[in-house]
Design a protein around this motif. Structure first.
Motif, PDB file in Angstrom:
ATOM      1  N   ALA A  11       0.826  -1.200   0.000  1.00 38.39           N
ATOM      2  CA  ALA A  11       0.000   0.000   0.000  1.00 38.39           C
ATOM      3  C   ALA A  11       0.862   1.252   0.000  1.00 38.39           C
ATOM      4  CB  ALA A  11      -0.903   0.003   1.235  1.00 38.39           C
ATOM      5  N   LEU A  12       0.372   2.265  -0.661  1.00 38.36           N
ATOM      6  CA  LEU A  12       1.016   3.568  -0.623  1.00 38.36           C
ATOM      7  C   LEU A  12       0.710   4.221   0.717  1.00 38.36           C
ATOM      8  CD1 LEU A  12       0.037   4.775  -4.207  1.00 38.36           C
ATOM      9  CD2 LEU A  12       2.263   3.889  -3.479  1.00 38.36           C
ATOM     10  N   PHE A  20     -11.203   9.124   4.547  1.00 36.72           N
ATOM     11  CA  PHE A  20     -12.533   9.714   4.422  1.00 36.72           C
ATOM     12  C   PHE A  20     -13.387   8.894   3.459  1.00 36.72           C
ATOM     13  CE2 PHE A  20     -15.419  12.998   2.496  1.00 36.72           C
ATOM     14  CZ  PHE A  20     -16.196  13.191   3.630  1.00 36.72           C
ATOM     15  N   ALA A  21     -12.787   8.421   2.363  1.00 34.52           N
ATOM     16  CA  ALA A  21     -13.514   7.607   1.387  1.00 34.52           C
ATOM     17  C   ALA A  21     -13.993   6.294   1.999  1.00 34.52           C
ATOM     18  CB  ALA A  21     -12.641   7.332   0.168  1.00 34.52           C
ATOM     19  N   LEU A  22     -13.251   5.778   2.985  1.00 38.10           N
ATOM     20  CA  LEU A  22     -13.665   4.555   3.661  1.00 38.10           C
ATOM     21  C   LEU A  22     -15.006   4.711   4.355  1.00 38.10           C
ATOM     22  CD1 LEU A  22     -10.511   3.065   5.450  1.00 38.10           C
ATOM     23  CD2 LEU A  22     -11.670   2.180   3.423  1.00 38.10           C
ATOM     24  N   THR A  23     -15.342   5.919   4.752  1.00 40.48           N
ATOM     25  CA  THR A  23     -16.580   6.147   5.503  1.00 40.48           C
ATOM     26  C   THR A  23     -17.814   6.210   4.616  1.00 40.48           C
ATOM     27  OG1 THR A  23     -16.422   8.580   5.396  1.00 40.48           O
ATOM     28  CG2 THR A  23     -15.278   7.465   7.219  1.00 40.48           C
ATOM     29  N   LYS A  24     -17.632   6.078   3.299  1.00 42.71           N
ATOM     30  CA  LYS A  24     -18.743   6.172   2.339  1.00 42.71           C
ATOM     31  C   LYS A  24     -19.537   7.463   2.549  1.00 42.71           C
ATOM     32  CE  LYS A  24     -19.330   1.183   1.670  1.00 42.71           C
ATOM     33  NZ  LYS A  24     -20.292   0.051   1.633  1.00 42.71           N
ATOM     34  N   PRO A  87     -10.098   2.857  -1.950  1.00 42.65           N
ATOM     35  CA  PRO A  87      -8.725   2.863  -1.422  1.00 42.65           C
ATOM     36  C   PRO A  87      -8.096   1.491  -1.231  1.00 42.65           C
ATOM     37  CG  PRO A  87     -10.064   4.475  -0.265  1.00 42.65           C
ATOM     38  CD  PRO A  87     -10.998   3.722  -1.145  1.00 42.65           C
ATOM     39  N   LEU A  88      -8.850   0.511  -0.734  1.00 43.35           N
ATOM     40  CA  LEU A  88      -8.252  -0.804  -0.478  1.00 43.35           C
ATOM     41  C   LEU A  88      -7.981  -1.604  -1.753  1.00 43.35           C
ATOM     42  CD1 LEU A  88     -10.151  -1.779   2.779  1.00 43.35           C
ATOM     43  CD2 LEU A  88      -7.700  -1.431   2.545  1.00 43.35           C
ATOM     44  N   PRO A  89      -8.955  -1.821  -2.622  1.00 37.82           N
ATOM     45  CA  PRO A  89      -8.641  -2.585  -3.840  1.00 37.82           C
ATOM     46  C   PRO A  89      -7.663  -1.871  -4.760  1.00 37.82           C
ATOM     47  CG  PRO A  89     -10.876  -1.713  -3.942  1.00 37.82           C
ATOM     48  CD  PRO A  89     -10.394  -1.523  -2.535  1.00 37.82           C
ATOM     49  N   LEU A  93      -4.320   1.948   0.446  1.00 36.46           N
ATOM     50  CA  LEU A  93      -4.469   1.814   1.890  1.00 36.46           C
ATOM     51  C   LEU A  93      -4.303   0.339   2.244  1.00 36.46           C
ATOM     52  CD1 LEU A  93      -5.252   3.958   4.087  1.00 36.46           C
ATOM     53  CD2 LEU A  93      -7.591   3.086   3.927  1.00 36.46           C
ATOM     54  N   ASP A  94      -3.661   0.042   3.375  1.00 33.53           N
ATOM     55  CA  ASP A  94      -3.505  -1.361   3.743  1.00 33.53           C
ATOM     56  C   ASP A  94      -4.669  -1.796   4.643  1.00 33.53           C
ATOM     57  OD1 ASP A  94      -2.439  -1.658   6.805  1.00 33.53           O
ATOM     58  OD2 ASP A  94      -1.796   0.245   5.908  1.00 33.53           O
TER      59      ASP A  94
END
Length: 303
Positions: A11-12, A20-24, A87-89, A93-94
């Motif tokens: 992951a970078l 923030f994107a993780l929170t939908k 972010p994850l796929p 982000l790890d």
């Protein structure tokens, strides 16, 4: 168990925008709005700071649910065009960071609600997070086409939590608002699933169009739209809402049903652009925003 990053690439460094994107955030906006409407429509008054803190707790709880959902479904998201850039796929982000972020956010949201409002609201918030993560994400979604039907309860909690944060008790109106969102969820998500069917099929997710086919899904969209419309109008004749809300619900629900009839009775061929389905999906979001706005307007400025 959460799956590893695409192609096994490291992951970078995490960016705040990825967290923030993780929170939908798009989903969170509807959660926050319906929770705020539940709080504002409740009897009595709440100190503005405590009201803000309660809504913030609900927003953080919804964000935590979204983060944990993306952590668990990273492998599935990588197989779908709609979600491959998350972010994850995408490898930005790890998984460990996402898991820690989600768990920490969930715990903080519950403690904030406990201190800002009351233990009843904190318990409801906890139940909603656990239901979304364990019942919907981990159990229902990968196993049954009824995932959206039963899992819809997770998204129906916010107005009930908002009301309980303000009053410390449950009343008929927020229960009816819970039922409204619960019944709204299937036609809303199945309309999306119809024009995203290939994505869900590629990921192996048993959404209704993938398992039961388009014809059955369309019939069920119409069925749920009809009973949803009845539940939306119900607070008016039952005496829990006034004419302002009632007429708004009648007009909006008629349009919803008409759009659902168009979706429910049509057949598609090769290259169909699914415009009626996209219209229903877009309208369903506006429907809920306007209808919940009418709940608050009816409470503060009754006709």
């Amino acid at each position: 168990m959460a799956q590893s990053l695409t192609h096994g690439e490291p992951a970078l460094p995490a960016d705040w925008r990825d967290l923030f994107a993780l929170t939908k955030p798009r989903v969170m906006s509807l959660v926050v709005f319906t929770a705020l409407c539940g709080l504002l429509a409740a009897p009595g008054s709440v100190h503005p700071v405590l009201a803000f803190s309660s809504i913030l707790a609900i927003a953080l709880g919804a964000g935590a649910s979204g983060a944990l959902n993306q952590w668990y479904e990273a492998g599935l998201d990588a197989k779908m065009k709609r979600t491959a850039g998350r972010p994850l796929p995408a490898g930005r982000l790890d998984p460990q960071t996402a898991l820690q972020f989600g768990v920490g956010l969930a715990a903080f949201s519950v403690f904030l609600m406990l201190f800002a409002a009351n233990w009843q609201a904190a318990v409801l918030l906890t139940v909603s997070i656990l239901f979304y993560v364990f019942v919907y994400t981990m159990w229902l979604k990968p196993r049954t086409p009824q995932n959206i039907v039963i899992g819809g309860a997770a998204g129906a909690f916010p107005p009930l939590i908002g009301w309980v944060a303000a009053t410390g008790s449950i009343a008929p109106l927020p229960v009816l608002l819970f039922l409204l969102i619960f019944l709204w969820t299937p036609p809303h998500f199945w309309a999306l699933a119809l024009f995203m069917r290939s994505d869900y099929a590629a990921a192996g997710i048993p959404m209704m169009p993938v398992v039961a086919g388009e014809t059955s899904t369309r019939r069920q969209i119409l069925f749920y739209a009809l009973i949803m419309a009845a539940s939306a109008i119900a607070p008016w004749p039952l005496g829990y809402a006034g004419a302002l809300y009632g007429w708004t619900a009648v007009i909006l629900s008629i349009v919803f049903v008409l759009l659902s009839i168009q979706v429910g009775t049509r057949t598609t061929g090769e290259g169909d652009m699914m415009q009626p389905e996209k219209r229903l999906f877009a309208y369903s979001i506006a429907y809920l925003f306007i209808l919940f706005g009418a709940v608050v307007a009816d409470h503060w400025w009754p006709l």
